[in-house]
Design a protein around this motif. Structure first.
Motif, PDB file in Angstrom:
ATOM      1  N   THR B  19     -12.701 114.089  59.015  1.00  0.00           N
ATOM      2  CA  THR B  19     -12.525 112.692  59.428  1.00  0.00           C
ATOM      3  C   THR B  19     -13.883 111.993  59.522  1.00  0.00           C
ATOM      4  N   ASN B  20     -13.836 110.684  59.682  1.00  0.00           N
ATOM      5  CA  ASN B  20     -15.066 109.889  59.576  1.00  0.00           C
ATOM      6  C   ASN B  20     -16.130 110.262  60.614  1.00  0.00           C
ATOM      7  N   THR B  38     -12.234 104.531  54.186  1.00  0.00           N
ATOM      8  CA  THR B  38     -11.702 105.893  54.186  1.00  0.00           C
ATOM      9  C   THR B  38     -11.183 106.234  55.579  1.00  0.00           C
ATOM     10  N   LYS B  39     -10.157 107.106  55.615  1.00  0.00           N
ATOM     11  CA  LYS B  39      -9.738 107.689  56.890  1.00  0.00           C
ATOM     12  C   LYS B  39     -10.194 109.143  56.925  1.00  0.00           C
ATOM     13  N   GLU B  40     -10.000 109.806  55.801  1.00  0.00           N
ATOM     14  CA  GLU B  40     -10.423 111.202  55.722  1.00  0.00           C
ATOM     15  C   GLU B  40     -10.737 111.574  54.283  1.00  0.00           C
ATOM     16  N   GLU B 280      -8.315 105.980  50.475  1.00  0.00           N
ATOM     17  CA  GLU B 280      -8.203 106.080  51.927  1.00  0.00           C
ATOM     18  C   GLU B 280      -8.094 107.531  52.398  1.00  0.00           C
ATOM     19  N   LYS B 281      -7.338 108.350  51.653  1.00  0.00           N
ATOM     20  CA  LYS B 281      -7.122 109.731  52.120  1.00  0.00           C
ATOM     21  C   LYS B 281      -8.049 110.755  51.472  1.00  0.00           C
TER      22      LYS B 281
END
Lengths: 216, 331
Positions: B19-20, B38-40, B280-281
Motif C-alpha cells: 500500500t501507499n 494508486t491504491k496499491e 489504481e490496483k
C-alpha cells in the motif's frame, strides 16, 4: 469599511488565500499542479471561450508596424471587411461599412500610445456612442523577445457581454445576424486578418515601399 | 497475408500487496499530482525470477488451450529489471515448459510498449521463418527490486511502479488479429533515462541501491514528448486503417500516471470508459501494463466481435513509441 475592520483585516500577502507562492506551495506540490494543467490538447472553448488572443511575428520594424496600425485607414487594407471610412466627428470617430454584415455601419476610433507601442481599436456595430468591441494590440520589438529583427504583434479580444446580447437591436439592419453569434469563429477570422497585416507590412518593408496605408 | 492472432493471455501478479504508506516523502507523494492515483501495487519476491512467473502463465496457457508445447516455435521476453542478465529468461522458460522453441529473443529495449514491439517481431518471424505459434512474455520486476530497497523506497516516485507478468499466446489464426502496427524510434531521447547507482557501476560493490532516474530538468520535456508521441502513434495507426480515433472501441496504453492517461484520451477524443487501465490496483506495470489490461478484459468479456482495440504507448523517456489495432473476434 470602518476603520476598525480595516485594522483587523491583515493586508499582508501571506493573509490572502489561494495564492501559489514558494512559501506556502512547496516545489514538490507545484510540479504536480503544473503537470495537471498541462494537457496534450485543448478544446477550442478552453482557449478561446472568453478571450481571443492571437499573435504573429512580422518581419518589419516595430516603429513602422506601430505607425501603420495607428493610422485608422490601415484597417481598410488589412481587415477582411471594414471599408468606406468617413470621419464621423472631430474627436477621431470614424464610420465605415463592415461588409461581413452587408450594409452594417461600423463606428470606431484608434487609441494609441507610441511609447508603449499599443494600438487599441474601439469599435461597435450600428452606433458610435458606446464603442464596446475593443481590439487590444501590442507591438513588441522582436529583437528583444526573439533575438531577430522585426516585430511581434499581440492581438487580444475579450468577450464583452454585448456579444451575447445586442444592446441596440433597434439600430440593426433588418435580418442582419448579430456579430456575437460568430464569437467562436473569431480565432480563425482574426488569424487570417493578422496574416493580411503580416503580408502587407512584410511586402512593403522588404521592397522598401511606403508602408501605407495607400490611397486612403 | 499473415494473421497475427492474440489467442490468449495469462497473467501473474505477485502476492505481496504494497500500500501507499510503504513509501517515503509523504508530502510529495500525497500532494504532487504526478504521484497520485494508486491504491496499491504488487512487489516481486526477492527469490522470485521473472522466468518463474512466466512459467506459471505459460503453464496455464498450455492447459487452457490444450497445447502441445513442442508446437511453440518462438519465445520473446522483455524483463524490466532482468535477473538472468547473461543467459536471458527465454531460454529458462523454454526449459521449464519442456519446450522446443527454435527462436528465442530476450529484448531489453522498448520498455513500456515492448508488447507491441514483440508482436511485430513475431509477425516478422511468421513471415520469414514460418513461425506458427509464439509466447510473448512481459515481466515487470523493477518495483520490488529497484523501488523497495530501504533507501529507494523512501523516494516518492517509488510508489509508481508495480510488478506483474503476462504471457500471450500468439498464433496465425484469423482471430483477434493485430494490424496496422506503427513503430517509431526517437534517438534524441535515448539517453534521458539511466540507472543511477550513486556514482558506482551496477556491477561494482557499493553501499547504496540503484535506481532508475531521469534528470529533473528533463521531466517537463518527457511530459511534452509523452503527450505528443502517444496520440501521434494512435493517429498514425488509425490513418493506416482509414478510421477515426473515435471509432476505436477500446484504447489500452501504458500507464505512467493518471495525467498521461487523461491527456491521451483527450487527444484521441475517447471517453474514460473506453480507455482501459489497471493503474489504481497495479500501478505502473511498465511493459506488462498493456497485456495485463488486455488479458483482464478478455477474461471479463469486455470485447465483442468487431470491436477495434488500440494498443499504444511510449518507452522510457520517449525513445520509442508504438501503436497497433486489434480487430476483435473472428475475421
Amino acid at each position: 469599511m470602518s476603520e476598525t475592520a480595516t485594522e483587523k483585516l491583515s493586508n499582508l500577502v501571506e493573509s490572502i488565500p489561494n495564492l501559489y507562492r514558494v512559501e506556502n506551495v512547496p516545489k514538490e506540490e507545484m510540479g504536480g499542479l503544473v503537470a495537471d494543467l498541462t494537457h496534450a490538447v485543448y478544446t477550442h472553448d478552453s482557449l478561446y471561450g472568453d478571450y481571443c488572443p492571437i499573435l504573429s511575428y512580422i518581419n518589419c520594424p516595430p516603429d513602422k508596424v506601430f505607425d501603420y496600425m495607428a493610422d485608422p485607414y490601415c484597417l481598410m487594407e488589412w481587415t477582411y471587411s471594414m471599408r468606406e471610412f468617413k470621419k464621423a466627428d472631430d474627436n477621431g470617430l470614424i464610420v465605415g461599412k463592415d461588409k461581413i454584415g452587408n450594409t452594417t455601419d461600423i463606428y470606431f476610433k484608434v487609441v494609441a500610445n507610441k511609447e508603449a507601442r499599443v494600438v487599441d481599436y474601439h469599435c461597435a456595430w450600428d452606433q458610435g456612442e458606446k464603442l464596446w468591441m475593443i481590439y487590444l494590440n501590442r507591438i513588441v520589438d522582436a529583437q528583444l523577445v526573439l533575438n531577430k529583427p522585426g516585430s511581434v504583434v499581440f492581438w487580444q479580444n475579450c468577450k464583452h457581454p454585448f456579444y451575447n446580447d445586442n444592446p441596440f437591436p433597434e439600430k440593426a439592419p433588418a435580418g442582419r445576424p448579430w456579430v456575437g453569434n460568430f464569437w467562436n469563429m473569431f480565432y480563425g477570422g482574426h488569424k487570417l486578418e493578422l496574416e493580411n497585416l503580416k503580408n502587407i507590412l512584410e511586402y512593403r518593408h522588404a521592397n522598401n515601399l511606403p508602408i501605407g496605408p495607400i490611397n486612403k | 497475408m499473415i494473421n497475427l492472432c492474440i489467442k490468449d493471455i495469462e497473467v501473474y501478479l505477485p502476492e505481496n500487496v504494497i500500500t501507499n504508506d510503504f513509501f517515503g516523502e509523504e508530502l510529495l507523494r500525497t500532494k504532487n499530482k504526478m504521484f497520485l492515483g494508486t491504491k496499491e501495487r504488487r512487489h516481486i519476491g526477492r527469490d522470485d525470477k521473472a522466468s518463474d512467473h512466466m512459467h506459471i502463465c505459460a503453464q496455464r496457457l498450455i492447459e487452457n488451450n490444450n497445447l502441445n508445447v513442442k508446437d511453440i516455435d518462438m519465445i520473446v521476453t522483455n524483463v524490466s529489471c532482468p535477473d538472468e542478465v547473461f543467459t536471458g529468461s527465454g531460454a529458462v522458460l523454454n526449459k521449464r515448459i519442456n519446450g522446443n522453441a527454435r527462436h528465442i529473443f530476450d529484448i531489453h529495449n522498448t520498455g513500456c510498449v515492448s508488447f507491441i514491439y514483440m508482436l511485430d517481431l513475431v509477425k516478422t518471424y511468421m513471415m520469414v521463418h514460418n513461425v506458427k505459434s509464439a509466447l510473448v512474455c512481459n515481466s515487470q520486476t523493477a518495483a520490488g527490486r529497484v523501488f523497495a530497497q530501504p533507501d529507494t523506497r523512501q523516494l516518492a516516485q517509488a510508489c509508481i511502479p508495480g510488478d506483474g507478468t503476462s504471457v500471450a499466446y500468439i498464433t496465425n489464426e484469423p482471430l483477434n488479429t493485430v494490424n496496422h502496427i506503427k513503430l517509431e524510434n526517437f534517438p534524441d531521447s535515448a539517453e534521458d533515462m539511466y540507472v543511477n547507482c550513486g556514482g558506482a557501476k551496477y556491477w561494482e560493490a557499493r553501499t547504496t541501491s540503484g535506481s532508475i532516474d531521469f534528470t529533473e530538468e528533463k521531466s517537463s520535456t518527457i511530459m511534452t514528448r509523452g503527450n505528443s508521441l502517444v496520440p501521434k502513434m494512435i493517429y498514425d495507426a488509425c490513418a493506416s486503417a482509414k478510421i477515426k480515433t473515435t471509432q476505436i472501441s477500446y484504447l489500452i496504453t501504458n500507464q505512467p500516471n493518471p495525467i498521461f492517461l487523461r491527456n491521451w484520451r483527450e487527444a484521441t477524443l475517447l471517453p474514460p470508459e473506453r480507455h482501459l487501465d489497471t493503474f489504481e490496483k497495479y500501478a505502473n506495470l511498465f511493459g506488462a501494463g498493456i497485456p495485463i489490461t488486455l488479458a483482464e478484459n478478455m477474461k471479463k468479456g469486455t470485447f465483442k466481435n468487431g470491436d477495434i482495440i488500440c494498443l499504444a504507448g511510449f518507452a522510457h523517456a520517449g525513445d520509442f513509441a508504438a501503436a497497433c489495432l486489434i480487430s476483435w473476434g473472428a475475421n
